[in-house]
Enzyme design. Structure first.
Site, PDB file in Angstrom:
ATOM      1  N   GLU A 100       0.832  -1.222   0.000  1.00  0.00           N
ATOM      2  CA  GLU A 100       0.000   0.000   0.000  1.00  0.00           C
ATOM      3  C   GLU A 100       0.861   1.265   0.000  1.00  0.00           C
ATOM      4  OE1 GLU A 100      -2.853  -0.244   3.238  1.00  0.00           O
ATOM      5  OE2 GLU A 100      -4.246  -1.295   1.949  1.00  0.00           O
ATOM      6  N   GLU A 129      -6.548  -7.863  -0.835  1.00  0.00           N
ATOM      7  CA  GLU A 129      -7.005  -7.953   0.554  1.00  0.00           C
ATOM      8  C   GLU A 129      -8.501  -7.728   0.576  1.00  0.00           C
ATOM      9  OE1 GLU A 129      -4.934  -5.584   3.434  1.00  0.00           O
ATOM     10  OE2 GLU A 129      -2.989  -6.080   2.563  1.00  0.00           O
TER      11      GLU A 129
HETATM   12  C1  GLA Z   1      -4.191  -2.830   4.892  1.00  0.00           C
HETATM   13  C2  GLA Z   1      -2.840  -3.484   5.044  1.00  0.00           C
HETATM   14  C3  GLA Z   1      -2.893  -4.758   5.837  1.00  0.00           C
HETATM   15  C4  GLA Z   1      -3.745  -4.587   7.068  1.00  0.00           C
HETATM   16  C5  GLA Z   1      -5.127  -4.154   6.646  1.00  0.00           C
HETATM   17  C6  GLA Z   1      -6.093  -3.961   7.784  1.00  0.00           C
HETATM   18  O1  GLA Z   1      -4.857  -3.284   3.845  1.00  0.00           O
HETATM   19  O2  GLA Z   1      -2.261  -3.741   3.795  1.00  0.00           O
HETATM   20  O3  GLA Z   1      -1.584  -5.103   6.191  1.00  0.00           O
HETATM   21  O4  GLA Z   1      -3.156  -3.643   7.883  1.00  0.00           O
HETATM   22  O5  GLA Z   1      -5.033  -2.913   6.021  1.00  0.00           O
HETATM   23  O6  GLA Z   1      -6.232  -5.110   8.509  1.00  0.00           O
END
Ligand code: GLA
EC number: 3.2.1.23
Length: 638
Positions: free
Chosen positions: A203, A277
């Site tokens: 991210e 995700e």
């Molecule tokens: C983001 C991050 C993950 C985690 C999620 C929330 O997507 O990439 O590592 O922190 O948020 O659980």
């Protein structure tokens, strides 16, 4: 003549074999009748995961990624296989895992890839169980993990700029990758292993402080032999600035987000869409409620994702536990909010490996995406509510200081990362005790330099707590020279957001009495590492009286007959602290919840007597209780 005929027969047979081979290959590519399994046909692999058409293909065969995240560092090793078999039986075909740099390199140049951290063994196990692997090596991983997985020793450099091309950061990444990548490169698909894709950072679109940084990480992977498909992963906000040329973009969300999906179509038309995700639940913070995301809603979104032809990865399929002091924190305002110990995440497979309604709903849905019947679900393991343990041995914190590393004397406070301990790597986690003397009472002001929470004592008598909200305390008047002590807890470093560089802990600047900065500190590093807990354990403890001293350590023995079972430690009557079983740090507990129990894996117990040590800050029950089931606190919908 005979020779010529023999030669013709040979040539014809050879042509027939070639012909048959080509036809076979065409059939195999077009229809995909052979669906390659991890570990199979390693010699005939010709093309890894390909993202050049609307569906992924693996060696030419369409592959829909049905992924699930489960982190080896959050699951006791003895349970790895159980969790992966349950993943396979749910109908998933791919395991995704992060790699936590801070555990693998606890001190600069000091690497650990053994036992609980044997990443190669975990990847091999996934292969054995029949799962492909998408590796997410960071170096930043977020994941509700201390400093998003970055080692705290990086912060010894006062100019450190994490997640940028600042040479102090890139140099450290290079040495970590020199150690990590050669271990995983041979496990890539084209080399016969199960790794079909590798994620570049995590991210970065939400951080985006340096536009040369992502190219650096990409090159750091390529130059060390990563050849499989590269991906980036971003949430809706980060998507627009995240990503890299030539690297597949993937998205993260919980509720279906048509705009984000349309956006993917514009930036990557004719390429497969992967929800890297899909948040199956959510994490919890101390002092908050336990987040749940209804099973029907979760399954409905996965159904829609699949209906739209996308691939999906459940973050998390199985959350596990933030054992030790590894949980992270959030700082969306100036007040830090620390993550709890459990990482159950309301995921399809619970923290202790139980099937949930989400698991069953998901399995039913995914069964329609397989031509073969799904494997049977593995049997559940017994859990036990062990008989309560009498915690009748006691040792005040003040008496344990002699077992800690030699204290450091300093005119001014020094943050924990910069203390001269841990072979020059500073203190990473736990508590730090700062002691000085005062000759008067008055107004004590932290000048907001306490990270994150300090219990304050005058001559070992508790006078109050300093934290982000309370920055002032009254020091009572008294005669002569008195000792003023600050027991400062690092409650977890922020794992998400733009303030990563500001995550130094302990006292990060002056604290003042009547507006005059306090001087001349004796500083004890109390990271409560296994060696310290073992030293404590081998000492003679006092029998507990009616009024034990706090903070203090309490000891008792848990008796186990036969094969140990998983259980939950129930902290009824305890206030705030840490539990150690046979020297292992199970994590923090705090009566403000939401979480009221700590997961204790059976494989960490032995048949016979097990040492239980509790470090408690303020209030201790006579016994430590156990329960077969967790209590994660009062629930609220995400
Ligand atoms: C983001 C991050 C993950 C985690 C999620 C929330 O997507 O990439 O590592 O922190 O948020 O659980």
């Amino acid at each position: 003549m005979v020779m010529t005929r023999l030669w013709n027969v040979h040539v014809n047979r050879r042509n027939a074999i070639i012909c048959f081979g080509i036809v076979g290959l065409i059939v195999y590519r077009c229809i995909g009748i052979f669906s390659m399994q991890p570990g199979e046909m390693s010699q005939s692999r010709t093309e890894g995961l390909n993202a050049n058409s609307s569906q992924f293909t693996l060696d030419g065969v369409a592959l829909r990624i049905l992924g699930g995240s489960a982190h080896y560092f959050r699951i006791p090793r003895a349970h790895w296989k159980d969790r992966l078999l349950k993943m396979k039986a749910c109908g998933l075909n791919t395991l995704t895992t992060y790699v936590p740099w801070n555990l693998h390199e606890p001190g600069r140049g000091k690497f650990d890839f053994q036992n609980q951290l044997d990443l190669e063994a975990y990847i091999r196990l996934a292969e054995e169980v029949g799962l492909w692997v998408i590796l997410r090596p960071g170096p930043y991983i977020c994941s509700e993990w201390d400093l998003g997985g970055l080692p705290s020793w990086l912060l010894r450099d006062k100019d450190m700029k994490l997640r940028t091309t600042y040479p102090g950061f890139t140099g450290a990444v290079n040495s970590f990758f020199d150690e990590l990548i050669p271990r995983v490169a041979p496990l890539q698909y084209m080399r016969g292993g199960p790794i079909i894709a590798v994620q570049v950072e995590n991210e970065y679109g939400s951080y985006a402080k340096d536009d040369r940084y992502m190219a650096f990480i990409k090159e750091a992977l390529l130059s060390r032999g990563i050849r499989e498909l590269l991906m980036t992963s971003d949430n809706r906000e980060g998507l627009k600035v995240g990503g890299l040329d030539g690297v597949l973009k993937t998205i993260n969300f919980q509720k279906l987000n048509p705009k984000a999906i349309q956006y993917m179509d514009t930036v990557q038309p004719q390429q497969p869409k992967l929800v890297m995700e899909y948040w199956s639940g959510w994490f919890d913070l101390w002092g908050d409620l336990h987040h749940v995301f209804p099973a029907e809603d979760m399954v409905a979104v996965v159904r829609e994702i699949l209906k739209q032809g996308m691939s999906v990865n459940l973050y998390m399929f199985h959350g596990g536990t933030n054992f030790g002091f590894m949980s992270g924190a959030l700082a969306l305002t100036s007040v830090l909010r620390a993550m709890v110990t459990s990482y159950d995440y309301d995921a399809p497979l619970s923290e202790a490996g139980d099937y949930t309604p989400k698991y069953h709903g998901l399995r039913e849905l995914l069964s329609h995406y397989h031509s073969d019947k799904l494997p049977e679900t593995p049997a559940l393991r017994w859990r036990k509510a062990y008989k309560a343990v009498n915690m009748n041995l006691h040792m005040p914190l003040w008496e344990t200081l002699r077992f800690a590393e030699k204290p450091f004397i300093s005119a001014t406070p020094v943050n924990m990362e910069n203390l001269p301990v841990n072979s020059g790597n500073g203190q990473s986690y736990g508590y730090t005790l700062y002691e000085t003397t005062v000759t008067s009472g008055g107004a004590l002001n932290s000048w907001n330099n306490v990270r994150d929470r300090a219990l304050v004592f005058v001559d070992q008598v508790f006078i109050g707590v300093l934290d982000y909200r309370t920055v002032e305390l009254a020091v009572p008047d008294g005669k002569g020279v008195r000792k003023l002590s600050f027991l400062v807890e690092n409650c977890g470093r922020v794992n998400y957001g733009k303030v990563l560089d500001e995550q130094r802990k302990g006292l990060v600047g002056d604290v003042a009495l009547n507006n005059i900065p306090l001087k001349d500190f004796t500083i004890y590093s109390l990271d409560m590492n296994p060696a310290f807990i073992n030293r404590l354990g081998s000492m003679i403890w006092r029998s507990r009286t009616n009024a034990p001293s706090f903070p203090g350590f309490f000891q008792g023995w848990l008796q186990v007959t036969g094969t140990p079972s998983d259980t939950f430690v129930k902290l009824l009557g305890w206030s705030k602290g840490v539990v150690f079983i046979n020297g292992r740090n199970l994590g923090r507990y705090w009566s403000i919840g939401p979480q009221q129990t700590l997961y204790l894996p059976g494989p960490w117990l032995r048949s016979g007597s097990n040492q239980v040590i509790v470090f408690e800050e303020q209030e201790a029950a006579a016994k430590l209780q156990f329960d077969a089931n967790p209590d994660l606190g009062m629930a609220v919908d995400v």
